[in-house]
Each structure stands twice: as structure tokens, then as C-alpha cells.
Design a protein around this motif. Structure first.
Motif, PDB file in Angstrom:
ATOM      1  N   SER A  82      -4.323   0.515  12.674  1.00  0.00           N
ATOM      2  CA  SER A  82      -3.822   1.848  13.046  1.00  0.00           C
ATOM      3  C   SER A  82      -2.305   1.831  13.184  1.00  0.00           C
ATOM      4  O   SER A  82      -1.617   2.773  12.782  1.00  0.00           O
ATOM      5  CB  SER A  82      -4.471   2.310  14.358  1.00  0.00           C
ATOM      6  N   ALA A  86       0.902   3.729  10.301  1.00  0.00           N
ATOM      7  CA  ALA A  86       2.075   4.561  10.573  1.00  0.00           C
ATOM      8  C   ALA A  86       3.290   4.156   9.752  1.00  0.00           C
ATOM      9  O   ALA A  86       4.234   4.945   9.614  1.00  0.00           O
ATOM     10  CB  ALA A  86       2.410   4.511  12.062  1.00  0.00           C
ATOM     11  N   SER A 113     -11.378   8.208  12.901  1.00  0.00           N
ATOM     12  CA  SER A 113     -10.018   8.321  13.439  1.00  0.00           C
ATOM     13  C   SER A 113      -9.016   7.614  12.534  1.00  0.00           C
ATOM     14  O   SER A 113      -7.965   8.172  12.186  1.00  0.00           O
ATOM     15  CB  SER A 113      -9.964   7.714  14.850  1.00  0.00           C
ATOM     16  N   LEU A 114      -9.321   6.372  12.134  1.00  0.00           N
ATOM     17  CA  LEU A 114      -8.414   5.626  11.265  1.00  0.00           C
ATOM     18  C   LEU A 114      -8.250   6.329   9.923  1.00  0.00           C
ATOM     19  O   LEU A 114      -7.138   6.374   9.363  1.00  0.00           O
ATOM     20  CB  LEU A 114      -8.938   4.203  11.051  1.00  0.00           C
ATOM     21  N   HIS A 116      -8.504   9.593   9.312  1.00  0.00           N
ATOM     22  CA  HIS A 116      -7.636  10.764   9.517  1.00  0.00           C
ATOM     23  C   HIS A 116      -6.179  10.325   9.681  1.00  0.00           C
ATOM     24  O   HIS A 116      -5.275  10.877   9.033  1.00  0.00           O
ATOM     25  CB  HIS A 116      -8.078  11.535  10.764  1.00  0.00           C
ATOM     26  N   LEU A 117      -5.946   9.358  10.553  1.00  0.00           N
ATOM     27  CA  LEU A 117      -4.571   8.969  10.878  1.00  0.00           C
ATOM     28  C   LEU A 117      -3.847   8.335   9.699  1.00  0.00           C
ATOM     29  O   LEU A 117      -2.617   8.388   9.615  1.00  0.00           O
ATOM     30  CB  LEU A 117      -4.574   8.005  12.064  1.00  0.00           C
ATOM     31  N   SER A 118      -4.605   7.743   8.771  1.00  0.00           N
ATOM     32  CA  SER A 118      -3.990   7.090   7.607  1.00  0.00           C
ATOM     33  C   SER A 118      -3.984   7.980   6.371  1.00  0.00           C
ATOM     34  O   SER A 118      -3.506   7.562   5.311  1.00  0.00           O
ATOM     35  CB  SER A 118      -4.740   5.793   7.291  1.00  0.00           C
ATOM     36  N   SER A 209     -13.695  13.178   7.893  1.00  0.00           N
ATOM     37  CA  SER A 209     -12.385  12.635   7.528  1.00  0.00           C
ATOM     38  C   SER A 209     -12.109  12.789   6.037  1.00  0.00           C
ATOM     39  O   SER A 209     -12.989  13.163   5.264  1.00  0.00           O
ATOM     40  CB  SER A 209     -12.310  11.157   7.942  1.00  0.00           C
TER      41      SER A 209
END
Length: 441
Positions: A82, A86, A113-114, A116-118, A209
Motif C-alpha cells: 500500500s 503511492a 482497498s489495495l 482502489h488505492l492503487s 474495485s
């Protein structure tokens, strides 16, 4: 004219490289084992070279040889990846999470979550953590579980995780300010799963996602592990010690995939390769010799003894292993080590060096052209790509990125740019349809 098939390259991430004693090398940086900037540099090297993904293994107990070996990185994989999401934009992020020591909801949630965040770059390496007594005790689990039960539970675990990922339809979020509707509740579903091992209802508390599901990865090589991978996985990591065994494994897995009603290209076979690269062949061999000199052979014998669950300390170092049929450990890794010793006719000392340099994976030593030749030969008959496991990081990764990647690109075997934004797009894998949206439509 059909597009030429190209090699998939994944980077096996750890702190100093895969050689057990690589941390002692003068170019190693073992003191940066907990330094995030160290891993940022490694993954950015891999992304600049257009690697498809970075892969992070995991172990749920402390290496019993931690006093001398520097192989295992202890970070929780999703936390580290994670952070790396970024500072990267295209490279895939594949984390190992055990199906034995967590729950489907937790796993579905962290990978959604990973993803979406990536921006759609997550992959899940599904492991069962079978036969690891220390891991059992760390989780207050003293129950003896059969190999078959581990995999049966893993199959149901994945089924439930998929239901959680499918509990939101892709267009469930509405954001209708005028009508005051944030999400369409008719497109958020429960599913009431009641199975042998798990009971769950859903829905997940995070929307579907970008990839739908993370890319599903597996590494089982036993009969039951191969069937699990053929039914479930999209990437299989494999440890192959020779061209012949790699070719046989490749043909077997592609055949199994078809028997389970899937297309051969739905499963990518990725052997681990441990390259040692020099500008000349002699330079590469000198590098390999340097690694051999770092190794404490007696410490290596201890490691082999643990792997085989058989004390080798009394065996002569410079003679072939005696009759090993008495070794009772029948794990895939143990049998691979014994096969290497037998097929390559190695002494115990040679076997220690062979396993220490790649844990049983094949080591390619040579010039960039020679390494590319080997990769091309395997790719044509025995692989869809490779997990690159440098003996020493970052220098081994830098050598591969600087010398071997351009050679593969020159041959038309490796892409020069990412073809898509998500890991699935870059691997040529389909985005999974939502099973629950069909059910409730």
C-alpha cells in the motif's frame, strides 16, 4: 497477423536479494531492512523497466536461522505494498495472504482497498500455510490439519471472498445530489453463504474495485495444489530446477485448466529464476563465486536439515548424499531438493550452495545475451513469464533492468510500455463478471 506473445516479468521483492548470505556482500544494505525508501527504490527500478508486477512473499513465523540468514522480510505484505502504491503508477502489487489465518471478509476488504488505492493493480497470492508448526502456535492453533483440508478450506475461502467482491455492482454508487441518493441499495447485495468452513452474509463495506477481483495467484505444486490452481488461479508461481521438469509442469497445468472448462490463456505459468549477470561470462562466474564464498557451509547444512526435517550434520560434505529414501518429509519443496541432489549428482556441499543461491529455483549465470537466450528457450515451451529473483538487491535488479530487459525488447519478447492501467489489462486477463448482479437482475 496475430500479435506476438510476450514475456511476463514479475520482481520478487525482499531486502537484500534471495541468496541466503547475500546480506554479507559488500554491496548489500542489510541495515535498510526496515527502511521504506529502500523498497521504494527497488520497486521504482522495476517499474521503470516495465516489470508487470512486484511480488511480496510472507511467513507467519520467525525464521529459525535468523541469527545467520537474511532471507525473510517480516513486513506485513499489504501494508508495504500500500505504501509502494503511492509512489508508483503502473506496476502490479501482489501480496501474499494466508487463507488459514484470517477470514474471507478481512481478505476481501484489504484487497479491495489495495485495488482502489492503487488504481487497479492488486494481486493476491493465496497460500494455505500448511505444515508450519510455528505459524500454528503463533495463532494459538494446535490442531493437526490434513493437507487436503487446508486446500478444501482455501477453495471455499476464495468462493466467499468473490461473493464479497461481487456484493456491490459496478454502478451501485450514484452520487445524485438532486435526489439525495448516494448509492443504489438495489445494487448492493447480501448472499447468505453457509458452507463447510465458513458462514457469511455480506455485503462488503467498500464498493467493487477497478479490477473486480485482485489477480489471483497460487503456488501449490502437489496434486491437490495443482487442481486448486487450475480451477481458481490466474497466475501460478512455480519452482522448477530443470528445463524438463518445467516443460512437464507447464503442459500439465495447461491441460488441467482446460479440463476445468477454462481457456489455457486464463492461467499464466511463472517460474522463479535467479539470474547472475556479468558483462562477460567470466565476470558472471566470478560474481557467482563471490556468493559461494559468503556461505557458511555448516549453517547451510542446518538450513537443509530443517527443510528436509532430517539431520544432515553427520554426512560427509564432499560426498553425494547417501540413500535418502529414509527421509520422511514428502513436501513438494523437500522432494524438489532431493531431486536436485539426485539428478545433478551433487555432493552435500554442492547441494548447500545450490539451494542457498535460489532455494531450489534455477540460477542462470552468464551475459545478458546468454540469460536472454535461456529465458527465450523456456518461454517458448515451458513458461508464460518469470519471477525474477536477484541474488543481490538492488544491484542484481539493476543489472537485469539495464542489460537483459533491453535484449528481450530487441527480440520483441518484452513490451516497451504498459498496455493498460490495471494489472489485469497488462497481463491480458479478463475482468471478472459480477455473479451477484446476474442473480439479482
Amino acid at each position: 497477423m496475430s500479435k506476438q506473445k510476450q514475456i511476463i516479468l514479475n520482481f520478487f521483492l525482499n531486502s537484500t536479494g534471495v541468496h541466503e548470505m547475500g546480506w554479507k556482500h559488500p554491496d548489500a544494505q542489510p541495515e535498510r531492512v526496515s527502511d521504506l525508501s529502500h523498497y521504494i527504490k527497488l520497486v521504482q527500478i522495476a517499474e521503470a523497466a516495465k516489470f508487470h508486477a512486484v511480488f511480496l512473499a510472507d511467513d507467519l513465523s520467525l525464521n529459525p536461522l535468523v541469527s545467520t540468514h537474511g532471507l525473510i522480510l517480516g513486513f506485513e505484505p499489504v501494508s508495504l505494498l500500500s505504501s509502494l502504491a503511492a509512489v508508483t503508477s503502473r506496476i502490479g502489487l501482489i501480496a501474499t495472504v494466508s487463507s488459514t489465518y484470517t477470514e474471507p471478509f478481512n481478505t476481501a476488504r484489504i484487497f479491495a482497498s489495495l485495488d482502489h488505492l492503487s488504481g487497479g493493480r492488486a494481486g493476491w497470492n493465496i497460500v494455505t500455510t500448511a505444515d508450519n508448526r510455528n505459524s500454528q502456535l503463533n495463532f494459538q492453533n494446535e490442531e493437526a490439519i490434513s493437507h487436503e483440508t487446508y486446500y478444501s478450506r482455501a477453495e471455499e475461502f476464495v468462493q466467499v471472498a468473490k461473493k464479497f467482491w461481487d456484493s456491490w455492482e459496478d454502478d451501485a454508487l450514484v452520487f445524485d445530489r438532486k435526489e439525495g441518493i448516494y448509492a443504489d441499495s438495489n445494487k448492493i447485495h447480501t448472499f447468505d453463504h453457509h458452507g463447510e468452513f465458513y458462514h457469511a452474509k455480506g455485503p462488503l463495506n467498500i464498493p467493487r474495485s477497478p479490477q473486480g477481483y485482485p489477480v489471483l495467484v497460487q503456488a501449490g505444486a502437489s496434486e491437490i495444489g495443482r487442481n486448486f490452481a487450475a480451477r481458481t488461479a490466474e497466475i501460478v508461481y512455480t519452482m522448477q530446477s530443470s528445463w524438463e521438469t518445467a516443460q512437464a509442469f507447464y503442459a500439465d497445468m495447461k491441460s488441467r485448466v482446460e479440463k476445468f472448462g477454462r481457456d489455457r490463456d486464463d492461467l499464466k505459468i511463472i517460474p522463479g529464476i535467479c539470474p547472475i549477470i556479468g558483462k562477460t561470462e567470466s565476470e558472471a562466474k566470478e560474481k557467482a563465486a563471490e556468493f559461494n564464498e559468503l556461505l557458511d557451509v555448516r549453517s547451510g547444512v542446518k538450513r537443509l536439515s530443517l527443510a528436509l526435517e532430517h539431520d544432515l550434520s553427520g554426512y560427509p560434505l564432499d560426498e553425494p548424499l547417501p540413500d535418502v529414501s529414509t527421509i520422511s518429509n514428502q513436501s513438494t519443496h523437500s522432494q524438489l531438493i532431493l531431486a536436485i541432489a539426485r539428478n545433478e549428482q551433487l555432493t552435500l556441499r554442492e547441494l548447500v550452495h545450490r539451494v542457498s543461491s535460489g532455494n531450489g529455483h534455477l540460477t542462470f549465470v552468464g551475459t545478458p545475451v546468454q540469460v536472454a537466450d535461456q529465458l527465450e528457450a523456456w518461454f517458448l515451451k515451458a513458461a508464460d513469464g518469470f519471477a525474477i529473483r536477484p541474488q543481490l538487491s538492488p544491484s542484481g535488479l539493476e543489472d537485469f533492468a539495464k542489460w537483459v530487459v533491453p535484449e528481450l525488447q530487441r527480440r520483441g519478447l518484452f513490451h516497451k510500455e504498459y498496455s493498460g492501467k490495471t494489472l489485469r489489462e497488462n497481463l491480458g486477463l479478463k475482468r471478472p463478471a459480477n455473479s451477484l448482479s446476474k442473480q439479482f437482475s
